[in-house]
Design a protein around this motif. Structure first.
Motif, PDB file in Angstrom:
ATOM      1  N   ARG A 232       0.788  -1.117  -0.165  1.00  0.00           N
ATOM      2  CA  ARG A 232      -0.231   0.115  -0.208  1.00  0.00           C
ATOM      3  C   ARG A 232       0.792   1.373  -0.003  1.00  0.00           C
ATOM      4  O   ARG A 232       1.817   1.477   1.005  1.00  0.00           O
ATOM      5  N   VAL A 233       0.890   1.979  -1.097  1.00  0.00           N
ATOM      6  CA  VAL A 233       1.462   3.265  -1.251  1.00  0.00           C
ATOM      7  C   VAL A 233       1.026   4.242  -0.078  1.00  0.00           C
ATOM      8  O   VAL A 233      -0.252   4.641  -0.232  1.00  0.00           O
ATOM      9  N   LEU A 234       1.953   4.887   0.610  1.00  0.00           N
ATOM     10  CA  LEU A 234       1.749   5.943   1.205  1.00  0.00           C
ATOM     11  C   LEU A 234       2.221   7.267   0.761  1.00  0.00           C
ATOM     12  O   LEU A 234       3.057   7.257   0.078  1.00  0.00           O
ATOM     13  N   GLU A 235       1.583   8.466   1.157  1.00  0.00           N
ATOM     14  CA  GLU A 235       1.945   9.842   0.500  1.00  0.00           C
ATOM     15  C   GLU A 235       3.122  10.218   0.813  1.00  0.00           C
ATOM     16  O   GLU A 235       3.689   9.906   1.964  1.00  0.00           O
ATOM     17  N   SER A 236       3.631  10.879  -0.031  1.00  0.00           N
ATOM     18  CA  SER A 236       5.061  11.328   0.302  1.00  0.00           C
ATOM     19  C   SER A 236       5.526  12.120   1.411  1.00  0.00           C
ATOM     20  O   SER A 236       6.451  12.072   2.114  1.00  0.00           O
ATOM     21  N   GLY A 237       4.692  12.769   2.046  1.00  0.00           N
ATOM     22  CA  GLY A 237       4.580  13.669   3.259  1.00  0.00           C
ATOM     23  C   GLY A 237       4.381  12.799   4.507  1.00  0.00           C
ATOM     24  O   GLY A 237       4.624  13.572   5.686  1.00  0.00           O
ATOM     25  N   ASP A 238       4.220  11.474   4.294  1.00  0.00           N
ATOM     26  CA  ASP A 238       3.873  10.696   5.493  1.00  0.00           C
ATOM     27  C   ASP A 238       5.371  10.022   6.041  1.00  0.00           C
ATOM     28  O   ASP A 238       6.007   9.476   5.237  1.00  0.00           O
ATOM     29  N   ILE A 239       5.767  10.177   7.131  1.00  0.00           N
ATOM     30  CA  ILE A 239       7.063   9.652   7.860  1.00  0.00           C
ATOM     31  C   ILE A 239       7.176   8.226   7.321  1.00  0.00           C
ATOM     32  O   ILE A 239       8.378   7.650   7.165  1.00  0.00           O
ATOM     33  N   ARG A 240       6.130   7.448   7.202  1.00  0.00           N
ATOM     34  CA  ARG A 240       6.191   6.056   6.965  1.00  0.00           C
ATOM     35  C   ARG A 240       6.514   5.719   5.480  1.00  0.00           C
ATOM     36  O   ARG A 240       6.908   4.681   5.171  1.00  0.00           O
ATOM     37  N   SER A 241       6.621   6.677   4.640  1.00  0.00           N
ATOM     38  CA  SER A 241       6.955   6.441   3.399  1.00  0.00           C
ATOM     39  C   SER A 241       8.430   6.460   3.344  1.00  0.00           C
ATOM     40  O   SER A 241       9.130   5.785   2.408  1.00  0.00           O
ATOM     41  N   ARG A 242       9.118   7.029   4.145  1.00  0.00           N
ATOM     42  CA  ARG A 242      10.477   7.146   4.257  1.00  0.00           C
ATOM     43  C   ARG A 242      11.071   6.944   5.485  1.00  0.00           C
ATOM     44  O   ARG A 242      11.304   7.886   6.174  1.00  0.00           O
ATOM     45  N   PRO A 243      10.897   5.807   6.209  1.00  0.00           N
ATOM     46  CA  PRO A 243      11.028   5.717   7.658  1.00  0.00           C
ATOM     47  C   PRO A 243      12.291   5.812   8.044  1.00  0.00           C
ATOM     48  O   PRO A 243      13.251   5.258   7.596  1.00  0.00           O
ATOM     49  N   PRO A 244      12.596   6.392   9.050  1.00  0.00           N
ATOM     50  CA  PRO A 244      14.049   6.856   9.794  1.00  0.00           C
ATOM     51  C   PRO A 244      14.391   5.226  10.393  1.00  0.00           C
ATOM     52  O   PRO A 244      13.391   4.445  10.609  1.00  0.00           O
ATOM     53  N   VAL A 245      15.521   5.051  10.876  1.00  0.00           N
ATOM     54  CA  VAL A 245      16.101   3.714  11.364  1.00  0.00           C
ATOM     55  C   VAL A 245      15.151   3.208  12.743  1.00  0.00           C
ATOM     56  O   VAL A 245      14.954   2.213  12.955  1.00  0.00           O
ATOM     57  N   TRP A 246      14.570   4.167  13.392  1.00  0.00           N
ATOM     58  CA  TRP A 246      13.869   3.853  14.769  1.00  0.00           C
ATOM     59  C   TRP A 246      12.400   3.374  14.377  1.00  0.00           C
ATOM     60  O   TRP A 246      11.724   3.143  15.358  1.00  0.00           O
ATOM     61  N   LEU A 247      12.111   3.577  13.082  1.00  0.00           N
ATOM     62  CA  LEU A 247      10.680   3.146  12.801  1.00  0.00           C
ATOM     63  C   LEU A 247      10.538   1.819  12.091  1.00  0.00           C
ATOM     64  O   LEU A 247      10.563   1.951  10.799  1.00  0.00           O
ATOM     65  N   PRO A 248      10.287   0.793  12.723  1.00  0.00           N
ATOM     66  CA  PRO A 248      10.258  -0.526  12.080  1.00  0.00           C
ATOM     67  C   PRO A 248       8.911  -0.724  11.528  1.00  0.00           C
ATOM     68  O   PRO A 248       7.921  -0.273  12.001  1.00  0.00           O
ATOM     69  N   GLY A 249       8.759  -1.783  10.606  1.00  0.00           N
ATOM     70  CA  GLY A 249       7.544  -2.196  10.114  1.00  0.00           C
ATOM     71  C   GLY A 249       6.958  -1.726   8.846  1.00  0.00           C
ATOM     72  O   GLY A 249       6.031  -1.964   8.250  1.00  0.00           O
ATOM     73  N   PHE A 250       7.845  -0.714   8.289  1.00  0.00           N
ATOM     74  CA  PHE A 250       7.662   0.046   7.080  1.00  0.00           C
ATOM     75  C   PHE A 250       8.814  -0.138   6.096  1.00  0.00           C
ATOM     76  O   PHE A 250      10.001   0.167   6.859  1.00  0.00           O
ATOM     77  N   GLY A 251       8.983  -0.199   4.824  1.00  0.00           N
ATOM     78  CA  GLY A 251       9.826  -0.259   3.897  1.00  0.00           C
ATOM     79  C   GLY A 251      10.039   1.264   3.301  1.00  0.00           C
ATOM     80  O   GLY A 251       8.928   1.758   3.048  1.00  0.00           O
ATOM     81  N   ASP A 252      11.266   1.594   2.817  1.00  0.00           N
ATOM     82  CA  ASP A 252      11.358   2.670   2.282  1.00  0.00           C
ATOM     83  C   ASP A 252      10.525   2.826   0.700  1.00  0.00           C
ATOM     84  O   ASP A 252      11.080   2.297  -0.076  1.00  0.00           O
TER      85      ASP A 252
END
Length: 331
Positions: A232-252
């Motif tokens: 499922r594609v997340l919008e570009s302004g959503d942190i989960r679309s380009r998750p930092p290292v501390w945010l697991p569960g989502f791929g870049d």
């Protein structure tokens, strides 16, 4: 410590809150770090956010958690506006430690100096439209313990001055948390905890120290809502679309990690027992986890506010359901 089906007390403070808080990160809207990576949850409708906060109030939610950096000040302003004359009916928590540029909506750094703590508090009070913060929280999870002891003492000064009722630290490190826990008016620790990511050491510290365990990411950044599927594609302004290292569960750029989605699906039957939605079941797991927990799920709409608040009436999972969760997850 008072606790029943719908209310809990913030540690030693005597401050009573609804057992469910609302996290106000998402309603801050879009903002970014210095490299342009998103730190918000995408676009939001401010009027819908205001309606959602007021609906939550009507449904018994009395605890709202924000931070000065969310939307680089926008979340605080919006919360203050939404509460209006009902400010005294609620408990407001905010955080400090990050430095930001509101004109460009950019996080520019961090400042853990005692002088900045006072400057940040003054600015938060103005944005929130209030003369005090109920729970003031250090937002820098890796602050040096010696500096943290200084900031703990600064928070005690804020309490004496009537600017703050109690204070806390948003950190996942039990050893650091213990530094703040030693303070007379420390009331809570905010830390990550959810059914997929338990935090036994932090919860044990809160229980031993008489503190509230304020749970951020109680729905695993939305995964436990049961609405995410791999790809499922997340919008570009959503942190989960380009998750930092501390945010697991989502791929870049790839949305939710299929392995995490599979774990959520495996839990669905247990979490949705007794007529709960997956999100309500995830919140119920936290309430059953400890009498100290106060989960603070985020929201962006009236519908989300109603679903999350609806978990209060259903209460915690049973012992049998908790055991079933452990069995599914192999714990």
């Amino acid at each position: 410590m008072k606790t029943n089906g719908t209310t809990r007390t913030l540690g030693r403070s005597g401050i009573e809150v609804s057992a469910l808080g609302f996290g106000c990160w998402a309603i801050g809207g879009e903002w970014q770090d210095a490299e342009g990576h998103p730190l918000g949850w995408g676009r939001v409708d401010d009027e819908e956010s205001v309606r959602a906060i007021r609906r939550a109030l009507d449904l018994g939610v009395t605890f709202f958690d924000t931070a000065d950096v969310y939307g680089t000040g926008h979340s605080e302003r919006l919360l203050g506006r939404a509460l209006g004359r009902r400010r005294d009916d609620v408990v407001v928590a905010t955080k400090w430690g990050n430095v930001f540029d509101p004109d460009t909506r950019t996080l520019t750094g961090a400042d853990d100096s005692p002088a900045y703590a006072r400057k940040a508090l003054t600015a938060s009070l103005e944005r929130l439209g209030t003369d005090h913060v109920d729970l003031y929280q250090l937002h820098l999870g890796d602050t040096d313990p010696r500096r943290a002891a200084e900031l703990r003492d600064v928070c005690e000064e804020f309490v004496r001055e009537g600017l703050v009722r109690a204070y806390a630290w948003s950190t996942d490190d039990p050893e650091r948390a213990a530094v703040f826990a030693a303070g007379e008016h420390c009331a809570a620790m905010q830390h990550r905890a959810n059914v997929l990511q338990d935090a036994p050491e932090m919860i044990a510290l809160c229980e031993a120290s008489g503190l509230a365990s304020v749970n951020r990411s109680p729905l695993a950044m939305g995964l436990l809502s049961g609405r995410h599927t791999g790809g499922r594609v997340l919008e570009s302004g959503d942190i989960r679309s380009r998750p930092p290292v501390w945010l697991p569960g989502f791929g870049d750029g790839a949305g939710a990690d299929p392995r995490w989605v599979a774990r959520v699906e495996a839990l669905r039957d247990v979490l949705t027992a007794d007529g709960r939605t997956p999100a309500q079941g995830a919140l119920a797991w936290l309430w059953a986890r400890s009498p100290r927990t106060v989960p603070i799920p985020g929201f962006r709409s009236v519908a989300q506010a109603e679903e999350n608040a609806g978990a209060l009436a259903k209460g915690p999972l049973s012992g049998e359901q908790m055991a079933a969760v452990d069995s599914v997850l192999g714990r």
